[in-house]
Design a protein around this motif. Structure first.
Motif, mmCIF file in Angstrom:
data_model
loop_
_atom_site.group_PDB
_atom_site.id
_atom_site.type_symbol
_atom_site.label_atom_id
_atom_site.label_comp_id
_atom_site.label_asym_id
_atom_site.label_seq_id
_atom_site.Cartn_x
_atom_site.Cartn_y
_atom_site.Cartn_z
ATOM 1 N N THR A 247 4.379 18.253 86.913
ATOM 2 C CA THR A 247 3.831 19.614 86.989
ATOM 3 C C THR A 247 4.287 20.413 85.775
ATOM 4 O O THR A 247 5.302 20.087 85.148
ATOM 5 C CB THR A 247 4.315 20.358 88.253
ATOM 6 O OG1 THR A 247 5.741 20.281 88.322
ATOM 7 C CG2 THR A 247 3.712 19.781 89.518
ATOM 8 N N GLU A 248 3.524 21.435 85.479
ATOM 9 C CA GLU A 248 3.873 22.385 84.433
ATOM 10 C C GLU A 248 5.284 22.915 84.705
ATOM 11 O O GLU A 248 5.612 23.241 85.837
ATOM 12 C CB GLU A 248 2.826 23.519 84.535
ATOM 13 C CG GLU A 248 3.195 24.807 83.910
ATOM 14 C CD GLU A 248 2.362 25.962 84.507
ATOM 15 O OE1 GLU A 248 1.569 25.746 85.449
ATOM 16 O OE2 GLU A 248 2.538 27.071 84.005
ATOM 17 N N ARG A 249 6.109 22.965 83.658
ATOM 18 C CA ARG A 249 7.454 23.481 83.880
ATOM 19 C C ARG A 249 7.433 25.007 83.926
ATOM 20 O O ARG A 249 6.849 25.646 83.065
ATOM 21 C CB ARG A 249 8.420 23.029 82.790
ATOM 22 C CG ARG A 249 9.861 23.332 83.161
ATOM 23 C CD ARG A 249 10.813 23.268 82.004
ATOM 24 N NE ARG A 249 10.709 22.044 81.243
ATOM 25 C CZ ARG A 249 11.459 21.782 80.174
ATOM 26 N NH1 ARG A 249 12.363 22.657 79.777
ATOM 27 N NH2 ARG A 249 11.312 20.667 79.510
ATOM 28 N N VAL A 250 8.019 25.568 84.947
ATOM 29 C CA VAL A 250 8.079 27.026 85.034
ATOM 30 C C VAL A 250 9.520 27.461 84.821
ATOM 31 O O VAL A 250 10.455 26.693 85.055
ATOM 32 C CB VAL A 250 7.562 27.537 86.399
ATOM 33 C CG1 VAL A 250 6.072 27.292 86.529
ATOM 34 C CG2 VAL A 250 8.313 26.903 87.550
ATOM 35 N N ALA A 251 9.685 28.711 84.365
ATOM 36 C CA ALA A 251 11.034 29.209 84.135
ATOM 37 C C ALA A 251 11.192 30.556 84.825
ATOM 38 O O ALA A 251 10.276 31.369 84.842
ATOM 39 C CB ALA A 251 11.283 29.355 82.638
ATOM 40 N N GLY A 252 12.347 30.735 85.432
ATOM 41 C CA GLY A 252 12.589 32.003 86.093
ATOM 42 C C GLY A 252 13.999 32.053 86.640
ATOM 43 O O GLY A 252 14.757 31.086 86.542
ATOM 44 N N ILE A 253 14.336 33.206 87.236
ATOM 45 C CA ILE A 253 15.666 33.379 87.829
ATOM 46 C C ILE A 253 15.545 33.058 89.322
ATOM 47 O O ILE A 253 14.606 33.514 89.976
ATOM 48 C CB ILE A 253 16.122 34.833 87.633
ATOM 49 C CG1 ILE A 253 16.180 35.152 86.131
ATOM 50 C CG2 ILE A 253 17.454 35.092 88.313
ATOM 51 C CD1 ILE A 253 16.350 36.627 85.821
#
Ligand SMILES: Nc1ncnc2c1ncn2[C@@H]1O[C@H](COP(=O)(O)OP(=O)(O)O)[C@@H](O)[C@H]1O
Ligand SMILES: [Mg+2]
Length: 517
Positions: A247-253
């Motif tokens: 899957t598309e890599r997502v970034a967040g807290i």
């Protein structure tokens, strides 16, 4: 070879494992979580000798520790039980939601082999970079970050080699124990052990095909395409197979890291509101919801969008059930317990042989103590959990999907509380809820003025009952016919309780050897 032969071969191994399970449950003093606290004098002495020091106070916490020690199959069992507030009770179910499914990662070489075998190409034909260190490893799969040959940052989830056989062994053992219990320990029959193990087997089967997880991710993404508040990573189907999900890599807290979120300029209350809206839309608008929304699976992107990962466990609620659920919750919030009861009977949730008035009485008994709390402490998840305990006593089988929903609400409320203990997340979603009710149920279903008043009134109501056991005992005292198993569970019948570990005792020599070696 006949079946009998197979049994003979398997039996010693099973008995040894059964003894180990019994010993672990005793060491953590975890039988109480199943409503089994009364021991024979001998049993009591053995238990005292084996019990560890410094155990946590609540039976559910002790059970969680015991299951963790028993291994991944049992951790999954605990996760399934955490969705069965109707069977194990609300408190134990809530404690089991904290079970962490984390293991040491398997080596990169195994990951490479799996990817190459499943996708039929060399790793470097698929990815220009591939992190050898896993970002997370659980009992079923682990995740590596990578970059595709066409330059996209992705997350690659890979099934653990041999995971099918490992789980099959545990599931097989648990199924055997469940059958033993149903035959020999009437007191625990109420917990429907074979049904619970069947749910466990199904959950695990589903999670072991990552194409199903990919499909779930895509369906959820489609439901939220036009929604700027909630987003799901896109699936890369060319790099996905039964044992591999890209899957598309997502970034967040991570969503529960309040301080980090504030430091990054986010408003915790706004995040809780978004989470509540996303949850409500999934459940009521779409009838398809992420059922594993713990903080490890939820992130907040830089622009404030909520990001979800991990679609191994999803819930579905059909439209008629959603309507029933909405009516039921409206009934509760309006403190119209007759209506709550009628909704249950009309939906066929409760057999018509039961008494509507008595059901309304039981609903009031569980709801008033909860609805009488200050607004920020009112938990709809607790309310549902207690309701399911009541419906169980009225010989109703709670739908598995509703149980899954209840657990998801509980987890969601936990996240909300971590972000801002001073607010009620459902109150934040109220405009949305009212709009939905108006569109789907018409003006009659609107939350009445009374419910507003209720939500504002603080702590006026006397604590009528402090726990369900007392409420149920009162109902029983009022002449309501309860299921014999239920009565036994409440200790109202005076038959001497059979020593619950008799099944474990049957392991005889193996048991003693393990106890005293
Ligand atoms: N698409 C993704 N982008 C970024 N991180 C991800 C992604 N998918 C998974 N992860 C990370 O990997 C962890 C484990 O993945 P998850 O799908 O939750 O596996 P599990 O079912 O083992 O919990 C997540 O908690 C998250 O930190
Ligand atoms: Mg996860």
């Amino acid at each position: 070879m006949g079946l009998a032969h197979l049994m003979v071969f398997r039996l010693p191994g099973r008995l040894v494992r059964l003894a180990k399970i019994a010993r672990t449950l005793v060491a953590y003093d975890a039988f109480e979580a199943f409503g089994l606290a009364d021991l024979t004098p001998t049993g009591g002495r053995i238990a005292t000798a084996l019990r560890r020091r410094d155990l946590p106070e609540r039976p559910g916490q002790r059970l969680a520790l015991a299951l963790t020690e028993l291994g991944p199959g049992f951790v999954k069992l605990g996760q399934v039980l955490s969705t069965r507030a109707d069977l194990v009770g609300e408190a134990v179910a809530a404690d089991l939601t904290d079970l962490q499914d984390r293991l040491a990662p398997f080596p990169f070489e195994r990951a490479r082999e799996t990817v190459e075998r499943e996708l039929g190409r060399k790793l470097d034909e698929l990815f220009s970079a591939f992190d050898e260190t896993a970002v997370a490893a659980a009992s079923i799969a682990q995740v590596h970050f990578a970059t595709t040959t066409d330059g996209r940052e992705v997350a690659v989830k890979i099934l653990r080699p041999g995971v099918e056989t490992a789980f099959a062994r545990d599931v097989d053992l648990l199924a055997w124990i469940a059958r033993l219990i149903e035959r020999f320990v009437p007191k625990v029959r109420r917990l429907k052990p074979t049904a619970v193990v069947e749910t466990l087997a199904q959950t695990v089967r589903f999670e072991m095909d990552l194409r199903l997880e990919a499909a779930a991710a895509e369906e959820l993404a489609a439901n939220f395409t036009d929604d700027p508040e909630f987003r799901v990573p896109a699936v890369d189907w060319t790099r996905t197979a039964r044992r591999v999900l890209t899957t598309e890599r997502v970034a967040g807290i991570p969503i529960d890291e309040r301080d980090a979120l504030i430091a990054a300029g986010h408003d915790p209350q706004e995040i809780v509101a978004k989470a509540a809206r996303a949850f409500f839309r999934q459940v009521f608008r779409d009838g398809f919801f992420h059922a594993d929304m713990h903080p490890g699976n939820m992130f907040v992107a830089e622009d404030g969008t909520l990001l979800a990962v991990d679609f191994g466990i999803m819930g579905r609620i059909d439209r008629p059930t959603r309507i029933v659920l909405a009516d039921m919750l409206a009934g509760f919030l309006n403190q119209d317990y007759r209506k709550v009861a009628e909704v249950h009977f009309r939906a066929g949730f409760v057999p018509a042989t039961q008494d509507v008035g008595a059901f309304a009485q039981a609903a009031r008994a569980i709801a008033q103590p909860i609805l009488g709390l200050p607004l920020e402490k009112i938990s709809l998840a607790r309310l549902l959990a207690q309701l399911f305990e009541v419906t169980e006593q009225f010989q109703m089988e709670t739908q598995p999907q509703l149980l899954l929903l209840q657990k998801s609400m509980l987890v969601c409320e936990g996240v909300g509380r971590a972000l801002d203990p001073g607010i009620n997340m459902w109150a934040l979603a109220r405009p949305l809820i009212e709009e939905w009710m108006l569109a789907n149920r018409g003006p009659m279903a609107r939350l009445t003025h009374g419910s507003e008043a209720l939500l504002e009134r603080l702590e006026e109501l006397p604590a009528l009952v402090t726990n369900l056991d007392r409420a149920a005992a009162q109902v029983a005292g009022g002449g309501v016919r309860l299921h014999p198993d239920t009565l036994r569970a409440f200790g109202t019948d005076r038959q001497p309780a059979r020593w619950p570990w008799i099944a474990a005792g049957a392991a005889g020599a193996a048991f003693l050897w393990l106890l005293f070696r």
